[in-house]
Design an enzyme around this catalytic site. Structure first.
Site, short mmCIF file in Angstrom:
data_model
loop_
_atom_site.label_atom_id
_atom_site.label_comp_id
_atom_site.label_asym_id
_atom_site.label_seq_id
_atom_site.Cartn_x
_atom_site.Cartn_y
_atom_site.Cartn_z
N LYS A 213 16.82 31.44 42.49
CA LYS A 213 18.02 31.24 43.39
C LYS A 213 18.00 29.74 43.50
O LYS A 213 17.16 28.81 43.74
CB LYS A 213 17.38 31.63 45.09
CG LYS A 213 18.57 31.08 45.82
CD LYS A 213 18.47 31.39 47.32
CE LYS A 213 19.75 31.20 48.34
NZ LYS A 213 20.35 29.81 47.96
N ARG A 218 27.89 27.19 44.79
CA ARG A 218 28.45 28.10 44.20
C ARG A 218 29.52 27.98 43.70
O ARG A 218 30.33 27.28 44.33
CB ARG A 218 28.65 29.27 45.47
CG ARG A 218 29.08 30.55 45.08
CD ARG A 218 27.85 31.51 44.50
NE ARG A 218 28.37 32.87 44.28
CZ ARG A 218 28.17 33.92 45.03
NH1 ARG A 218 27.56 33.67 46.39
NH2 ARG A 218 28.44 35.09 44.97
N ARG A 388 28.35 40.58 52.86
CA ARG A 388 27.21 40.44 52.76
C ARG A 388 26.40 41.63 53.06
O ARG A 388 26.08 42.03 54.24
CB ARG A 388 26.69 39.12 53.93
CG ARG A 388 25.45 38.57 53.94
CD ARG A 388 24.98 37.67 54.99
NE ARG A 388 25.77 36.57 55.04
CZ ARG A 388 25.68 35.54 54.55
NH1 ARG A 388 24.86 35.36 53.74
NH2 ARG A 388 26.71 34.66 54.60
N LYS A 394 18.14 37.76 49.23
CA LYS A 394 17.60 36.13 49.07
C LYS A 394 16.16 36.14 49.63
O LYS A 394 16.10 36.59 50.84
CB LYS A 394 18.60 35.01 49.47
CG LYS A 394 18.96 35.12 50.94
CD LYS A 394 19.97 33.85 51.20
CE LYS A 394 20.54 33.96 52.44
NZ LYS A 394 21.46 32.92 52.81
#
Length: 540
Positions: A213, A218, A388, A394
């Site tokens: 990550k 983004r 989501r 994550k």
């Protein structure tokens, strides 16, 4: 017969007056059914607070300059408002400030006081009556009689809820099914939920791709032959700000493609620079896209302290289209294989595993290299644009929240003259005002304090004592040790040892973490302080 704008405002009032989701949906659906086809797109934009033309750069300075006289009876139509917004947007160049004010003065003189209040909040981005995209999506499905899943998918692929509504109401489920990926038209990004550790994440995903990550921005890159477009997570076009990345996309061995990834500024040796420095490279573009500038005293300040410009590097973790073939419905293992063939060394490092031990070792390696953590993705998952879901999780050892700045307090001592102690709010999932969860003055450099003071004063709405309250437009990433129960705030929860990690100009308030996410962190948290106030909330 044209629908009156007053009816749209009344619908907005009805939505704002109830917290019941079904009542919001019913009110919106009933109004949508009353619209002519060419009224649907503008109406959906007005009700969700996002005109179909996008932000047109009207701020409080212009709003304050308009005459206060209004019409006693409603005469405006939805179409009248849409045409006025288009006219304002088209008025640019020399004399545009005067021209825009003339258009708006005429519009507001024809509006009733209630319509004028709605328009003011719409233009400055402060329309928060509860008609969020999720509620509107359900309302479109109800009004058109099509499955909500079909509406959601079409909206995600088109990136345009208003257009989706018109297709649903005029062409039904068949029309929605015809909406697919189009190269050079951005797609809402798939988002990740949060897991406390890799074991928990793997328990939910099964066999997974565990990926670094990166603490970057983004981006979504589209290539059609020699033409390249790069978009942010909010679907803003930043191609002109990222020429090095655009050139890198043109060099890939593809004819056309849609790639999902991160842009990051790497220091010598490959370690990531701080996120705020990455964002400074194209932060002004993001800030202007998010907040606008009306050329009349309402500047949109730079989104981050200035640092020397440097080329960003793009790393890719997904591919949605490749040489004429849509991959969005293919499982991740297939998309990853295609990406590996295309991206080569610019593929974000990943390991496919079912082993928590292997995933943990991979996480520790990512942390050692200066990255945030990992994202654990189910290998059989499709790309769910705009969602989501639980398929992506994550894992970040340092707890962070993306919160909305709702105010700040003037500092004292060395911080005299700066707005220092931030008031932080979590997103209300019902579309109301952000729910305050704490304050912090930690983690702010002199440079960031200077920028922050300018940015907040440009958004000021009122003052109370040493506090300056602002329009809830800026999102800031907060690192924290946890949360605790608190009677001080309406959400019943307060942050513990919160400190600023950096502003997130790439995120809009609707992208911030919700109050339910903050409350969920109470599990396993320490007992609340005796006075119900977290120890890091004392004034700076």
């Amino acid at each position: 017969m044209r629908v009156r704008f007053a009816d749209l405002v009344a619908t907005s009032d009805a939505v704002a007056s109830t917290r019941a989701r079904l009542k919001k949906i019913d009110a919106l659906a009933s109004f949508l059914q009353s619209l002519e086809p060419d009224e649907v797109e503008p109406a959906v934009g007005f009700l969700t607070g996002e005109p179909r033309q996008g932000r047109v750069g009207i701020g409080w300075a212009t709003m304050a300059s308009l005459a206060a006289s209004h019409s006693e009876a409603p005469t405006l139509t939805v179409r009248d408002i849409d045409e006025a917004v288009s006219e304002v947007q088209a008025t640019t160049g020399a004399g545009s400030t005067t021209g825009r004010r003339t258009i708006l003065a005429d519009l507001f003189s024809r509006a009733t006081p209630r319509e004028a209040d709605f328009l003011r909040r719409l233009f400055v981005g402060e329309l928060r009556q509860g008609a969020l995209a999720g509620v509107m999506t359900d309302a479109i499905a109800s009004a058109s009689g099509v499955p909500v899943a079909a509406v959601r998918r079409a909206a995600m692929l088109s990136g345009d809820l208003g257009r989706t509504a018109r297709v649903a109401l005029t062409d039904g489920v068949d029309g929605l099914g015809a909406i697919g990926l189009t190269v050079l038209r951005p797609v809402l990004p798939m988002l990740a939920a949060t897991s406390p550790n890799v074991s928990d994440a793997l328990a939910g995903t099964g066999g997974a791709s565990v990926e670094w990550k990166l603490d970057g921005a983004r981006i979504q890159a589209h290539r059609l032959g020699g033409e390249v477009r790069i978009f942010t997570r909010n679907l803003n076009d930043v191609t002109g700000r990222l020429p090095f990345i655009a050139d890198a996309v043109r060099a890939l061995p593809v004819r056309d493609a849609i790639l999902d990834g991160e842009a990051i500024w790497l220091a010598e040796g490959g370690r990531p620079r701080p996120f705020q420095e990455t964002m400074s490279t194209f932060g002004t573009e993001l800030e202007n896209a998010a907040a606008g500038s009306d050329g009349a005293g309402d500047p949109a300040p730079s989104a981050a302290p200035a640092v020397p410009a440097a080329p960003l590097t793009a790393f890719w973790f997904d591919i949605l289209h490749l040489d004429g073939q849509d991959l969005i419905d293919e499982p991740l293992r297939e998309r990853s294989a295609a990406l590996a063939r295309v991206a080569g060394a610019t593929r974000i490092p990943a390991v496919e595993t079912t082993s928590a031990e292997e995933a943990e070792a991979f996480l520790q390696d990512a942390l050692t290299r200066g990255h945030e953590g990992v994202v654990v993705k189910a290998l059989d998952s499709r790309y769910e644009a705009g969602r989501r879901g639980s398929a992506w999780r994550k894992v970040k050892p340092v707890k962070t929240l993306d919160l909305i700045v709702i105010g700040a307090e003037w500092g004292h001592g060395r911080r005299q003259g700066w707005l220092s102690n931030l008031h932080l709010g979590a997103r209300d999932p019902n579309g109301g005002a952000p729910v305050m969860v704490g304050k912090t003055f930690k983690g702010l450099t002199d440079e960031l304090l200077t920028w922050q003071t300018q940015a907040l004063l440009a958004r000021e709405t009122r003052r109370q004592g040493i506090a300056v309250f602002v329009r809830p437009e800026l999102v800031v990433e907060i690192a924290l040790d946890g949360v605790q129960a608190s009677t001080r705030y309406p959400g019943g929860v307060a942050l513990r040892f919160a400190r600023v990690k950096g502003y997130r100009p790439d995120k809009a308030p609707e992208d911030a973490d919700g109050i339910d996410t903050v409350r969920a962190m109470l599990h396993g948290a320490n007992a609340p302080a005796e006075d119900g106030v977290a120890r890091d909330e004392r004034p700076a």
